[in-house]
Design an enzyme around this catalytic site. Structure first.
Site, PDB file in Angstrom:
ATOM      1  N   HIS A 151       0.837  -1.220   0.000  1.00  0.00           N
ATOM      2  CA  HIS A 151       0.000   0.000   0.000  1.00  0.00           C
ATOM      3  C   HIS A 151       0.870   1.268   0.000  1.00  0.00           C
ATOM      4  CE1 HIS A 151      -3.260  -2.768   1.215  1.00  0.00           C
ATOM      5  NE2 HIS A 151      -2.339  -3.271   2.021  1.00  0.00           N
ATOM      6  N   LYS A 192      15.530  22.010 -11.002  1.00  0.00           N
ATOM      7  CA  LYS A 192      14.903  20.734 -11.378  1.00  0.00           C
ATOM      8  C   LYS A 192      15.834  19.764 -12.110  1.00  0.00           C
ATOM      9  CE  LYS A 192      10.975  19.669 -10.757  1.00  0.00           C
ATOM     10  NZ  LYS A 192       9.794  19.960 -11.453  1.00  0.00           N
ATOM     11  N   GLU A 245       9.107   8.686 -17.171  1.00  0.00           N
ATOM     12  CA  GLU A 245       7.727   9.151 -17.352  1.00  0.00           C
ATOM     13  C   GLU A 245       7.224   8.834 -18.762  1.00  0.00           C
ATOM     14  OE1 GLU A 245       7.096  13.250 -15.648  1.00  0.00           O
ATOM     15  OE2 GLU A 245       9.161  12.885 -15.036  1.00  0.00           O
ATOM     16  N   SER A 269      14.347  21.820 -16.252  1.00  0.00           N
ATOM     17  CA  SER A 269      13.120  22.576 -16.470  1.00  0.00           C
ATOM     18  C   SER A 269      13.481  23.889 -17.134  1.00  0.00           C
ATOM     19  CB  SER A 269      12.440  22.827 -15.128  1.00  0.00           C
ATOM     20  OG  SER A 269      11.679  24.015 -15.168  1.00  0.00           O
TER      21      SER A 269
END
Ligand code: ARG
Length: 467
Positions: free
Chosen positions: A157, A284, A291, A278
């Site tokens: 979980h 970043k 992704e 970024s």
């Protein structure tokens, strides 16, 4: 009159829009090698059976080889106005060698030709995908070998659950990848029947030798039914299904790497070469590759759905709908290969932050089960031990401390069975090393798993290299 090969029956030119709509050359051109190889073997069979002369066979073979080498060298570009790769090759052959070229299509149809080309092409791709997966599995197990004692929390979980090692976690993916390779091998074996000679749908009146062409083209045997031979696309769907499962596994791993790269985890850091920045936030470092893999999984599932839906209502035998199979399966094949070739070096160069993994292990009471087990081993029933440990956890939560920080007197108040050896028993390294059950996280168990994985990988590798 039109110059189309099937022009005889028609008196008007095909509308330009229909021509473009109908044409598949822009995507089936990638099967030119399979198409030409199939034709060469077909011509040899025709000559062996006395259906064409040896002289014509030689002309055909020579012509096809020159077409092949000119396509390869870039001298012969694909004609965007050709209907498909089969028509393109045949027209080019006939332009080069004349009459003999017109004899090639005896006892054959584009229906068995396209089924043959696609099967041959996908068989090769299946092996290439398997080889890449084996490389990924090797990359993952190489890292695992260095981390059989790197303790980290295992999760259920997404809550810290029990201590494991980074090696144990990585080996779970190695298991998935080897299962995938096994499925690819199985899919390739299911592609072992040659459709050539099924002709349009009902075989032929010529005395062909289908076993000869099947064997020469690398198949085990010819397909058993000519209707099925031209209208079966199970092999396309099955491969798309296996690729979908591979993408699922890559996507799950990607999701974990995305989490592990976050400041909240910081379990791993990607090499600068495999991360992106970024345009506005100077701090970043984004895991774009992972992704994109997660995103592309959806796209491949779309390919599988397209194939299943395209086939489900088709009456036997060939229907033009089936031309749509190629873009979907080519996309799935290209996508999975692209993902694999990018993710392998990304994982190989990723830095592992063992300290942060150990640190995360200290929080979340992942040794609570081991504390309960300690009491059980001293004679207490598990449910009672579970309850006592649970009460102690609740106290620790209030005080923001770990179970190992409770002094012995307090433990003894909870149960007389506690003694000072409890601190060793709930030490995370002890918790891990004692989980020696088969497939468990103990370093010895993981060493055994790694050896078993290696043996299985070696067998599968041998198959992939043989093909
Ligand atoms: N381009 C076609 C395909 O990809 C080849 C087979 C065409 N056969 C036919 N009878 N129209 O499916």
């Amino acid at each position: 009159m039109s110059d189309k090969m099937w022009a005889g029956r028609f008196s008007a030119e095909t509308d330009k829009r229909v021509n473009d709509f109908n044409s598949s050359i822009r995507f089936d051109c990638r099967m030119y090698e399979e198409d030409i190889t199939g034709s060469i073997v077909h011509a040899r069979m025709l000559a062996r059976q006395g259906i064409i002369s040896a002289e014509d066979r030689d002309k055909i073979e020579g012509g096809l080889l020159s077409v092949m080498s000119d396509i390869k060298s870039g001298k012969l570009p694909f004609d965007p106005n050709a209907e498909d790769i089969h028509m393109f090759v045949e027209a080019e052959l006939t332009a080069r060698i004349g009459e003999a070229g017109k004899r090639l299509h005896t006892a054959r149809s584009r229906n068995d030709q396209v089924a043959l080309d696609l099967k041959m092409y996908l068989k090769k791709q299946t092996v290439q995908i398997a080889a890449l997966l084996l490389e990924l599995e090797q990359t993952v197990t190489d890292i695992a070998k260095k981390h059989t004692r790197t303790v980290m929390p295992g999760y259920t979980h997404l809550q810290r659950a029990q201590p494991i090692t980074f090696a144990h976690h990585l080996c779970a993916y190695a298991e998935m990848f080897l299962r995938d390779v096994k499925k690819l091998k199985n899919a390739a074996e299911n592609m072992d029947e040659c459709p050539l000679g099924s002709c349009a749908l009902a075989g032929t009146t010529y005395k062909t030798d289908r076993m000869y062409t099947a064997k020469k083209l690398g198949f085990d045997r010819p397909t058993g039914n000519s209707l099925d031979g031209v209208s079966d696309r199970d092999f396309v769907i099955e491969l798309a299904a296996v690729i979908s499962l591979i993408m699922t596994h890559l996507s799950r791993l990607s999701e974990e790497i995305i989490m592990w790269c976050s400041w909240e985890f910081k379990f791993v850091e990607l090499d600068d070469a495999y991360a992106t920045g970024s345009s506005i936030m100077p701090q970043k470092k984004n895991p774009d590759v992972t992704e994109l893999i997660r995103g592309k999984a959806g796209r491949v599932f779309g390919d599988l759905t397209a194939l299943l839906t395209m086939m489900k209502g088709l009456p036997l035998a060939y229907d033009k709908d089936m031309q749509e199979d190629k873009e979907a399966i080519f996309d799935a094949v290209d996508t999975v290969k692209l993902c694999l070739t990018t993710v392998i070096p990304m994982i190989a160069t990723m830095k592992v932050n063992e300290k942060n993994m150990a640190e995360a292990g200290k929080k979340g009471f992942i040794n609570a089960t081991d504390m309960a087990d300690y009491l059980v081993k001293k004679g207490m029933p598990f449910r009672t031990a579970y309850k006592i440990t649970g009460t102690l956890v609740a106290e620790c939560v209030k005080e923001n401390i770990g179970l190992e920080e409770l002094p012995l007197e307090r433990l003894k108040k909870a149960s007389e069975l506690f003694d000072k050896d409890v601190y060793t028993a709930i030490d995370l390294m002890t918790c891990v090393t004692r989980r020696e059950s088969e497939g468990g996280p103990a370093p010895e168990a993981v060493d055994r798993e790694l050896a078993a994985l290696q043996a299985r990988a070696a067998q599968l590798k041998e198959w992939a290299e043989r093909k």
